[in-house]
Design an enzyme around this catalytic site. Sequence first.
Site, PDB file in Angstrom:
ATOM      1  N   HIS A 104     -25.778  49.255-107.702  1.00 32.88           N
ATOM      2  CA  HIS A 104     -26.711  50.002-108.276  1.00 32.88           C
ATOM      3  C   HIS A 104     -27.795  49.316-109.057  1.00 32.88           C
ATOM      4  O   HIS A 104     -27.726  48.067-109.389  1.00 32.88           O
ATOM      5  CB  HIS A 104     -26.065  50.897-109.198  1.00 32.88           C
ATOM      6  CG  HIS A 104     -25.475  49.968-110.346  1.00 32.88           C
ATOM      7  ND1 HIS A 104     -24.431  49.336-110.370  1.00 32.88           N
ATOM      8  CD2 HIS A 104     -25.909  50.138-111.777  1.00 32.88           C
ATOM      9  CE1 HIS A 104     -24.249  48.741-111.673  1.00 32.88           C
ATOM     10  NE2 HIS A 104     -25.152  49.216-112.504  1.00 32.88           N
ATOM     11  N   ASP A 106     -30.065  50.068-112.505  1.00 36.84           N
ATOM     12  CA  ASP A 106     -29.588  50.770-113.768  1.00 36.84           C
ATOM     13  C   ASP A 106     -30.753  51.929-113.904  1.00 36.84           C
ATOM     14  O   ASP A 106     -32.002  51.492-113.641  1.00 36.84           O
ATOM     15  CB  ASP A 106     -29.667  49.762-114.938  1.00 36.84           C
ATOM     16  CG  ASP A 106     -28.494  48.878-114.886  1.00 36.84           C
ATOM     17  OD1 ASP A 106     -27.486  49.258-114.498  1.00 36.84           O
ATOM     18  OD2 ASP A 106     -28.628  47.736-115.500  1.00 36.84           O
ATOM     19  N   HIS A 260     -27.306  45.482-108.750  1.00 33.51           N
ATOM     20  CA  HIS A 260     -26.250  44.527-108.953  1.00 33.51           C
ATOM     21  C   HIS A 260     -24.932  45.044-108.762  1.00 33.51           C
ATOM     22  O   HIS A 260     -24.847  46.389-108.683  1.00 33.51           O
ATOM     23  CB  HIS A 260     -26.456  44.020-110.613  1.00 33.51           C
ATOM     24  CG  HIS A 260     -26.596  44.973-111.488  1.00 33.51           C
ATOM     25  ND1 HIS A 260     -27.915  45.937-111.565  1.00 33.51           N
ATOM     26  CD2 HIS A 260     -25.778  45.355-112.356  1.00 33.51           C
ATOM     27  CE1 HIS A 260     -27.546  46.668-112.659  1.00 33.51           C
ATOM     28  NE2 HIS A 260     -26.264  46.464-113.013  1.00 33.51           N
ATOM     29  N   ARG A 275     -25.080  45.449-123.627  1.00 31.56           N
ATOM     30  CA  ARG A 275     -26.095  45.509-122.891  1.00 31.56           C
ATOM     31  C   ARG A 275     -27.223  46.196-123.640  1.00 31.56           C
ATOM     32  O   ARG A 275     -26.891  47.343-124.014  1.00 31.56           O
ATOM     33  CB  ARG A 275     -26.079  46.247-121.694  1.00 31.56           C
ATOM     34  CG  ARG A 275     -26.990  46.241-120.499  1.00 31.56           C
ATOM     35  CD  ARG A 275     -26.672  47.111-119.320  1.00 31.56           C
ATOM     36  NE  ARG A 275     -27.250  48.394-119.167  1.00 31.56           N
ATOM     37  CZ  ARG A 275     -26.981  49.275-118.469  1.00 31.56           C
ATOM     38  NH1 ARG A 275     -26.109  49.135-117.365  1.00 31.56           N
ATOM     39  NH2 ARG A 275     -27.542  50.426-118.435  1.00 31.56           N
TER      40      ARG A 275
HETATM   41  C1  SIN Z   1     -24.056  46.833-115.364  1.00 29.86           C
HETATM   42  O1  SIN Z   1     -23.757  47.279-114.350  1.00 29.86           O
HETATM   43  O2  SIN Z   1     -24.656  46.735-116.298  1.00 29.86           O
HETATM   44  C2  SIN Z   1     -22.511  46.003-115.824  1.00 29.86           C
HETATM   45  C3  SIN Z   1     -22.600  44.732-115.161  1.00 29.86           C
HETATM   46  C4  SIN Z   1     -21.506  43.877-115.720  1.00 29.86           C
HETATM   47  O3  SIN Z   1     -20.650  44.194-116.608  1.00 29.86           O
HETATM   48  O4  SIN Z   1     -21.517  42.692-115.204  1.00 29.86           O
END
Ligand code: SIN
Length: 284
Positions: A104, A106, A260, A275
């Site tokens: 995805h 973000d 990612h 995050r």
């Molecule tokens: C996310 O998708 O922001 C999380 C990525 C992660 O936890 O490695």
Amino acid sequence: MSAKSYKTIEVNPIAGALGAEIEGADLSADLSNEQFDDIHQAFLDHLVIFFRDQKLTPEKHKEFGRRFGTLNIHPYVKGMEGHPEIMRIVKEPEDRLNFGGGWHSDMSFLEEPALGSILYAKDVPPYGGDTLWANQYLAYETLSDGMKKTLEGLKAVHTAKAEYGREGHSAQKRKGMEVNRAEGDVPAYEHPVVRTHPETGRKGLYVNPAFTERFVGWTRRESQPLLQFLYEHCTQEPFTCRFRWTKGALAFWDNRCTQHFALNDYHGHRREMERVTVNGDRPV
Ligand code: SIN
């Protein structure tokens, strides 16, 4: 740009497609404009950059994010107590599902999706829990001229319905996330399938399996075969990099030209991340 162009940091690529580890920056200190410019340039050059052994308070984490733009408060996931701009991503030893465990970009479900995300590792499992990124410039550039022409001018509908609507809502809870919005009432926005990066001017593919519903003017059923092809195309191994987390490591990625995927291969162990998400502008 070659690594020699950076004056205040060392930039070491970790893969051929994207990703570089940065040395020589302490993100808890006040960054000089010169060092900020170097970090910004490395971010644009390598799409995702990594820093090891950082000691960040929530304030410092947010301060670093604010150098790049305003900070996002997630519309569905409740933020950290006292710091609504920080999302806690925690998988406990007894949890089975993880957050972000699918390709995805973000917040592509917003009218103005995220510019970048800054993920800080507080606690890491003894093995596993790596994150993968895929370069969406390369995904676009390696399409045939015929496919590029087909995608030209095409828009897609992005929505968080599947992730945060009726069914997604309970799945998010099972991932340990506190969801703070009532079920239903999840909006949808149209974004170009090929977007031009506002800073580099490069074109990249901008569809992802988590939030893209269909092409504008096409039914879901009509959209699925082509979307499926694009999802497989844009996450091929040669377009990716993989990062092994250590406590205190921080990743900063560009959501405008990457996707990612958080691997879920560490059941029985704990992983805790924080995050900060930087707001972006409307894709064109
Ligand atoms: C996310 O998708 O922001 C999380 C990525 C992660 O936890 O490695």
